[in-house]
Motif scaffolding. Structure first.
Motif, PDB file in Angstrom:
ATOM      1  N   SER A  62       0.791  -1.222   0.000  1.00 34.12           N
ATOM      2  CA  SER A  62       0.000   0.000   0.000  1.00 34.12           C
ATOM      3  C   SER A  62       0.830   1.282   0.000  1.00 34.12           C
ATOM      4  O   SER A  62       0.265   2.370   0.000  1.00 34.12           O
ATOM      5  CB  SER A  62      -0.933   0.010   1.217  1.00 34.12           C
ATOM      6  OG  SER A  62      -1.897  -1.015   1.093  1.00 34.12           O
ATOM      7  N   ILE A  63       2.168   1.165  -0.002  1.00 37.38           N
ATOM      8  CA  ILE A  63       3.023   2.359  -0.001  1.00 37.38           C
ATOM      9  C   ILE A  63       4.258   2.068  -0.849  1.00 37.38           C
ATOM     10  O   ILE A  63       4.752   0.943  -0.851  1.00 37.38           O
ATOM     11  CB  ILE A  63       3.413   2.779   1.441  1.00 37.38           C
ATOM     12  CG1 ILE A  63       4.098   4.136   1.451  1.00 37.38           C
ATOM     13  CG2 ILE A  63       4.260   1.728   2.120  1.00 37.38           C
ATOM     14  CD1 ILE A  63       4.239   4.742   2.849  1.00 37.38           C
ATOM     15  N   PRO A  64       4.749   3.072  -1.569  1.00 37.44           N
ATOM     16  CA  PRO A  64       5.964   2.842  -2.349  1.00 37.44           C
ATOM     17  C   PRO A  64       7.138   2.484  -1.442  1.00 37.44           C
ATOM     18  O   PRO A  64       7.174   2.855  -0.270  1.00 37.44           O
ATOM     19  CB  PRO A  64       6.215   4.197  -3.034  1.00 37.44           C
ATOM     20  CG  PRO A  64       4.900   4.899  -3.012  1.00 37.44           C
ATOM     21  CD  PRO A  64       4.215   4.415  -1.766  1.00 37.44           C
ATOM     22  N   ASN A  65       8.118   1.754  -1.990  1.00 39.79           N
ATOM     23  CA  ASN A  65       9.297   1.372  -1.207  1.00 39.79           C
ATOM     24  C   ASN A  65      10.296   2.504  -1.018  1.00 39.79           C
ATOM     25  O   ASN A  65      11.273   2.337  -0.312  1.00 39.79           O
ATOM     26  CB  ASN A  65       9.990   0.167  -1.857  1.00 39.79           C
ATOM     27  CG  ASN A  65       9.246  -1.120  -1.587  1.00 39.79           C
ATOM     28  OD1 ASN A  65       8.616  -1.283  -0.546  1.00 39.79           O
ATOM     29  ND2 ASN A  65       9.286  -2.030  -2.534  1.00 39.79           N
ATOM     30  N   ALA A  66      10.093   3.637  -1.650  1.00 37.54           N
ATOM     31  CA  ALA A  66      10.993   4.779  -1.499  1.00 37.54           C
ATOM     32  C   ALA A  66      10.994   5.261  -0.049  1.00 37.54           C
ATOM     33  O   ALA A  66       9.984   5.156   0.650  1.00 37.54           O
ATOM     34  CB  ALA A  66      10.564   5.909  -2.427  1.00 37.54           C
ATOM     35  N   THR A  67      12.116   5.796   0.405  1.00 38.82           N
ATOM     36  CA  THR A  67      12.210   6.292   1.779  1.00 38.82           C
ATOM     37  C   THR A  67      11.586   7.671   1.932  1.00 38.82           C
ATOM     38  O   THR A  67      10.916   7.949   2.913  1.00 38.82           O
ATOM     39  CB  THR A  67      13.693   6.345   2.219  1.00 38.82           C
ATOM     40  OG1 THR A  67      14.247   5.036   2.091  1.00 38.82           O
ATOM     41  CG2 THR A  67      13.832   6.799   3.653  1.00 38.82           C
ATOM     42  N   ILE A  68      11.801   8.544   0.960  1.00 40.79           N
ATOM     43  CA  ILE A  68      11.247   9.899   0.999  1.00 40.79           C
ATOM     44  C   ILE A  68      10.310  10.054  -0.188  1.00 40.79           C
ATOM     45  O   ILE A  68      10.686   9.781  -1.329  1.00 40.79           O
ATOM     46  CB  ILE A  68      12.367  10.955   0.973  1.00 40.79           C
ATOM     47  CG1 ILE A  68      13.240  10.785   2.223  1.00 40.79           C
ATOM     48  CG2 ILE A  68      11.782  12.363   0.878  1.00 40.79           C
ATOM     49  CD1 ILE A  68      14.460  11.659   2.249  1.00 40.79           C
ATOM     50  N   VAL A 109      -3.100   9.430  -6.121  1.00 41.27           N
ATOM     51  CA  VAL A 109      -2.466   8.474  -7.023  1.00 41.27           C
ATOM     52  C   VAL A 109      -0.978   8.421  -6.682  1.00 41.27           C
ATOM     53  O   VAL A 109      -0.307   9.451  -6.646  1.00 41.27           O
ATOM     54  CB  VAL A 109      -2.624   8.865  -8.515  1.00 41.27           C
ATOM     55  CG1 VAL A 109      -1.920   7.863  -9.419  1.00 41.27           C
ATOM     56  CG2 VAL A 109      -4.092   8.984  -8.902  1.00 41.27           C
ATOM     57  N   GLN A 110      -0.491   7.227  -6.396  1.00 39.12           N
ATOM     58  CA  GLN A 110       0.947   7.035  -6.198  1.00 39.12           C
ATOM     59  C   GLN A 110       1.567   6.796  -7.561  1.00 39.12           C
ATOM     60  O   GLN A 110       1.072   5.991  -8.345  1.00 39.12           O
ATOM     61  CB  GLN A 110       1.219   5.831  -5.302  1.00 39.12           C
ATOM     62  CG  GLN A 110       0.727   5.984  -3.886  1.00 39.12           C
ATOM     63  CD  GLN A 110       0.943   4.719  -3.075  1.00 39.12           C
ATOM     64  OE1 GLN A 110       1.498   3.733  -3.539  1.00 39.12           O
ATOM     65  NE2 GLN A 110       0.470   4.739  -1.838  1.00 39.12           N
ATOM     66  N   LEU A 111       2.665   7.505  -7.841  1.00 36.30           N
ATOM     67  CA  LEU A 111       3.361   7.377  -9.111  1.00 36.30           C
ATOM     68  C   LEU A 111       4.789   6.931  -8.857  1.00 36.30           C
ATOM     69  O   LEU A 111       5.425   7.388  -7.909  1.00 36.30           O
ATOM     70  CB  LEU A 111       3.370   8.722  -9.845  1.00 36.30           C
ATOM     71  CG  LEU A 111       1.988   9.329 -10.122  1.00 36.30           C
ATOM     72  CD1 LEU A 111       2.133  10.763 -10.609  1.00 36.30           C
ATOM     73  CD2 LEU A 111       1.236   8.487 -11.129  1.00 36.30           C
ATOM     74  N   ALA A 112       5.282   6.041  -9.708  1.00 36.32           N
ATOM     75  CA  ALA A 112       6.642   5.517  -9.553  1.00 36.32           C
ATOM     76  C   ALA A 112       7.520   6.019 -10.687  1.00 36.32           C
ATOM     77  O   ALA A 112       7.047   6.261 -11.810  1.00 36.32           O
ATOM     78  CB  ALA A 112       6.609   3.987  -9.558  1.00 36.32           C
ATOM     79  N   TYR A 113       8.798   6.161 -10.372  1.00 43.65           N
ATOM     80  CA  TYR A 113       9.816   6.490 -11.370  1.00 43.65           C
ATOM     81  C   TYR A 113      11.115   5.880 -10.879  1.00 43.65           C
ATOM     82  O   TYR A 113      11.626   6.290  -9.835  1.00 43.65           O
ATOM     83  CB  TYR A 113       9.966   8.002 -11.534  1.00 43.65           C
ATOM     84  CG  TYR A 113      10.818   8.379 -12.720  1.00 43.65           C
ATOM     85  CD1 TYR A 113      10.229   8.680 -13.937  1.00 43.65           C
ATOM     86  CD2 TYR A 113      12.202   8.431 -12.631  1.00 43.65           C
ATOM     87  CE1 TYR A 113      10.994   9.021 -15.037  1.00 43.65           C
ATOM     88  CE2 TYR A 113      12.975   8.760 -13.721  1.00 43.65           C
ATOM     89  CZ  TYR A 113      12.373   9.061 -14.921  1.00 43.65           C
ATOM     90  OH  TYR A 113      13.137   9.401 -16.005  1.00 43.65           O
ATOM     91  N   GLY A 114      11.613   4.875 -11.581  1.00 44.78           N
ATOM     92  CA  GLY A 114      12.805   4.176 -11.099  1.00 44.78           C
ATOM     93  C   GLY A 114      12.528   3.611  -9.718  1.00 44.78           C
ATOM     94  O   GLY A 114      11.501   2.973  -9.491  1.00 44.78           O
ATOM     95  N   ASP A 115      13.417   3.877  -8.753  1.00 43.74           N
ATOM     96  CA  ASP A 115      13.174   3.416  -7.384  1.00 43.74           C
ATOM     97  C   ASP A 115      12.600   4.524  -6.506  1.00 43.74           C
ATOM     98  O   ASP A 115      12.562   4.415  -5.293  1.00 43.74           O
ATOM     99  CB  ASP A 115      14.453   2.822  -6.765  1.00 43.74           C
ATOM    100  CG  ASP A 115      15.586   3.834  -6.682  1.00 43.74           C
ATOM    101  OD1 ASP A 115      15.421   4.985  -7.128  1.00 43.74           O
ATOM    102  OD2 ASP A 115      16.647   3.465  -6.162  1.00 43.74           O
ATOM    103  N   GLY A 116      12.130   5.612  -7.146  1.00 37.97           N
ATOM    104  CA  GLY A 116      11.523   6.718  -6.417  1.00 37.97           C
ATOM    105  C   GLY A 116      10.022   6.752  -6.598  1.00 37.97           C
ATOM    106  O   GLY A 116       9.449   5.962  -7.347  1.00 37.97           O
ATOM    107  N   ALA A 117       9.391   7.682  -5.903  1.00 38.48           N
ATOM    108  CA  ALA A 117       7.938   7.809  -5.977  1.00 38.48           C
ATOM    109  C   ALA A 117       7.518   9.226  -5.633  1.00 38.48           C
ATOM    110  O   ALA A 117       8.243   9.957  -4.955  1.00 38.48           O
ATOM    111  CB  ALA A 117       7.267   6.828  -5.017  1.00 38.48           C
TER     112      ALA A 117
END
Length: 138
Positions: free
Chosen positions: A6-12, A45-53
């Motif tokens: 339910s949450i991106p793996n990015a830290t920030i 809406v959660q959006l991903a880019y590479g290993d970021g979000a």
């Protein structure tokens, strides 16, 4: 750090406010190459880019005109300990630590510059469908 669907793996994770979240998310994907990761109704809406979000979020007046149109979400190992540290340092707490159905324990604070920060600890791997989210990207 625990994993949670339910949450991106990015830290920030920046959270940006928009009047029309679906249109903004579509534009960010077309213009900047983001990929939709998770849709939550038409307000987030959660959006991903590479290993970021990044999160596109509703900035409508029903969400409090006094709050900033953008904020930062930071994943931490222990939200309660982090909250205690922030409180001891004089942070203005906007919302106390609370656990949510989407598997996160969160609190929010305002920094001296008026920026909103949400600190989030994964407490469970929650299937987004169990609380109304739609996982777009596994």
């Amino acid at each position: 750090m625990r994993s949670n669907r339910s949450i991106p793996n990015a830290t920030i994770i920046p959270v940006l406010g928009y009047a029309d979240v679906p249109a903004a998310a579509d534009w960010l994907c077309r213009a900047f190459g983001f990929r939709p990761r998770l849709r939550i109704g038409d307000h987030r809406v959660q959006l991903a880019y590479g290993d970021g979000a990044v999160v596109a979020s509703d900035a409508g007046p029903e969400n409090g005109e006094h709050l900033p149109r953008q904020s930062v979400m930071v994943r931490v190992d222990d939200a309660d300990a982090h909250h205690a540290q922030a409180l001891a340092a004089g942070a203005r707490i906007v919302s106390e630590p609370a656990s949510w159905p989407y598997g996160e324990r969160q609190y929010s604070a305002m920094d001296p510059g008026g920026h909103l920060w949400t600190f989030t600890q994964t407490v469970a791997d929650a299937d987004p469908a169990s609380w109304g989210g739609e996982l777009v990207e596994p």
